[in-house]
Design a protein around this motif. Sequence first.
Motif, short mmCIF file in Angstrom:
data_model
loop_
_atom_site.label_atom_id
_atom_site.label_comp_id
_atom_site.label_asym_id
_atom_site.label_seq_id
_atom_site.Cartn_x
_atom_site.Cartn_y
_atom_site.Cartn_z
N UNK A 87 66.12 -9.16 28.30
CA UNK A 87 65.23 -8.69 29.36
C UNK A 87 64.99 -7.18 29.23
N UNK A 88 66.04 -6.42 28.95
CA UNK A 88 65.91 -4.97 28.76
C UNK A 88 64.97 -4.64 27.59
N UNK A 89 65.21 -5.31 26.47
CA UNK A 89 64.41 -5.03 25.27
C UNK A 89 62.97 -5.47 25.48
N UNK A 90 62.77 -6.62 26.12
CA UNK A 90 61.40 -7.09 26.37
C UNK A 90 60.63 -6.12 27.26
N UNK A 91 61.31 -5.56 28.25
CA UNK A 91 60.64 -4.65 29.19
C UNK A 91 60.41 -3.27 28.58
N UNK A 92 61.44 -2.70 27.95
CA UNK A 92 61.34 -1.29 27.55
C UNK A 92 61.01 -1.08 26.07
N UNK A 93 61.15 -2.11 25.24
CA UNK A 93 60.75 -1.98 23.83
C UNK A 93 59.45 -2.74 23.55
N UNK B 161 67.29 3.28 30.11
CA UNK B 161 66.90 2.24 29.16
C UNK B 161 66.14 2.83 27.97
N UNK B 162 65.20 3.75 28.24
CA UNK B 162 64.45 4.36 27.14
C UNK B 162 65.36 5.21 26.25
N UNK B 163 66.33 5.90 26.84
CA UNK B 163 67.28 6.68 26.05
C UNK B 163 67.99 5.78 25.04
N UNK B 164 68.45 4.63 25.50
CA UNK B 164 69.20 3.72 24.64
C UNK B 164 68.30 3.08 23.58
N UNK B 165 67.19 2.54 24.01
CA UNK B 165 66.34 1.76 23.10
C UNK B 165 65.61 2.65 22.09
N UNK B 166 65.06 3.77 22.55
CA UNK B 166 64.35 4.65 21.61
C UNK B 166 65.30 5.29 20.61
N UNK B 167 66.52 5.61 21.04
CA UNK B 167 67.50 6.19 20.11
C UNK B 167 67.94 5.15 19.08
N UNK B 168 68.11 3.91 19.51
CA UNK B 168 68.44 2.84 18.56
C UNK B 168 67.34 2.71 17.51
N UNK B 169 66.09 2.71 17.96
CA UNK B 169 64.97 2.58 17.03
C UNK B 169 64.91 3.76 16.05
N UNK B 170 65.19 4.96 16.54
CA UNK B 170 65.18 6.14 15.66
C UNK B 170 66.21 6.01 14.54
N UNK B 171 67.30 5.28 14.82
CA UNK B 171 68.36 5.12 13.84
C UNK B 171 68.28 3.79 13.10
N UNK B 172 67.11 3.13 13.18
CA UNK B 172 66.87 1.85 12.49
C UNK B 172 67.89 0.79 12.88
N UNK B 173 68.28 0.80 14.15
CA UNK B 173 69.22 -0.19 14.68
C UNK B 173 68.45 -1.15 15.58
N UNK B 174 68.67 -2.44 15.41
CA UNK B 174 68.04 -3.46 16.26
C UNK B 174 68.56 -3.29 17.68
N UNK C 267 68.25 -4.98 20.38
CA UNK C 267 68.76 -6.18 21.05
C UNK C 267 70.15 -6.55 20.55
N UNK C 268 70.35 -6.51 19.23
CA UNK C 268 71.67 -6.83 18.68
C UNK C 268 72.71 -5.81 19.15
N UNK C 269 72.31 -4.54 19.14
CA UNK C 269 73.23 -3.47 19.54
C UNK C 269 73.61 -3.59 21.02
#
Length: 324
Positions: A1-7, A281-294, A296-298
């Motif tokens: 739900x988090x990833x669907x909404x914010x990513x 949520x954006x802090x977590x998801x955008x930082x994961x994306x910047x580091x090429x980390x999935x 949702x899995x993380x």
Amino acid sequence: VLVSKYADHLPLYRQSQIYAREGLDLERSTMADWVGKSTALLEPLAEAIGQHVRAGAAIHADDTPVSVLAPGNGKTKTGRVWVYARDERPHGSGAPPAAFYRFSMDRKGIRPAEHLKGYSGFMHADGYAGFEELYRSGRITEVACLAHIRRKFFDIAKATGSAVATEAVARIAALYAVEAEARGQPPDTRAEVRQAKARPVFDDLITWLQSELPKISGKSDLAKAIRYALTRLPRLEIYLSNGHLEIDNNAAERGMRGLAIGRKNWMFAGSEGGGHTAAIAYTLIETAKLNDVDPQAWLCDVLSRIADHKITQIHELLPWNWKA
């Protein structure tokens, strides 16, 4: 739900409709509760990302408006989402890139002062007057953004075909060509390349703009663009001698891209608390994306472990330290 909404930019009501087609009865209020409780649990991780960003020698800052539902009357107020990004990859640093978001109900200068309390270093930013108090403190040195300067000339050239605006864009392109050559090089090398190749172009751009300004109507958009450039270029000049700095603030603008797309879909935050939730949520998801980390899995793994994880060891769960 988090990833669907914010990513993936799917509002909760749309997610509810999607789940309903799969035979799952998930009310929007239930998912909103999950989002709130999950981000509260993950907030220490977002704060750790913020500490990492503020530990950088140079950061990028930007903000954008977000509509917030006012309780009781169904109308909206305008809040702000702020982003502070650290990205040292252009000068070959191994420091992980990260983006730290904050939410406020206004755009007062005290907000970035609160967000950056204790920070000292360089800050890439636009010409927002609220940042001036930070610069006056002496702890933070402003680095202006060439992309903002270029955009004004580009828009005029596209709309009117102005020869002066077109030449300004071409001169700025020459500065970006030097950046392309220096990208990925160590800071000292970048500074040397800039001094040798960009400095003459930069200085000549200022001289040329000063000579063109008296030739055109002072009230024209072109004159406004030139005056803006002549105000901002001296505040960008420091990048020429410091290879740790960038020519523009695009790292922060990229950090706002996902939020801008999402805002078109979910339209407004449901409350001030919803704005703070979104920032986490954006802090977590955008930082994961910047580091090429999935993301949702993380997040799935972290949410299963964080409640029992020592707060003193929170760095172990950061996206750049995490292994699938």
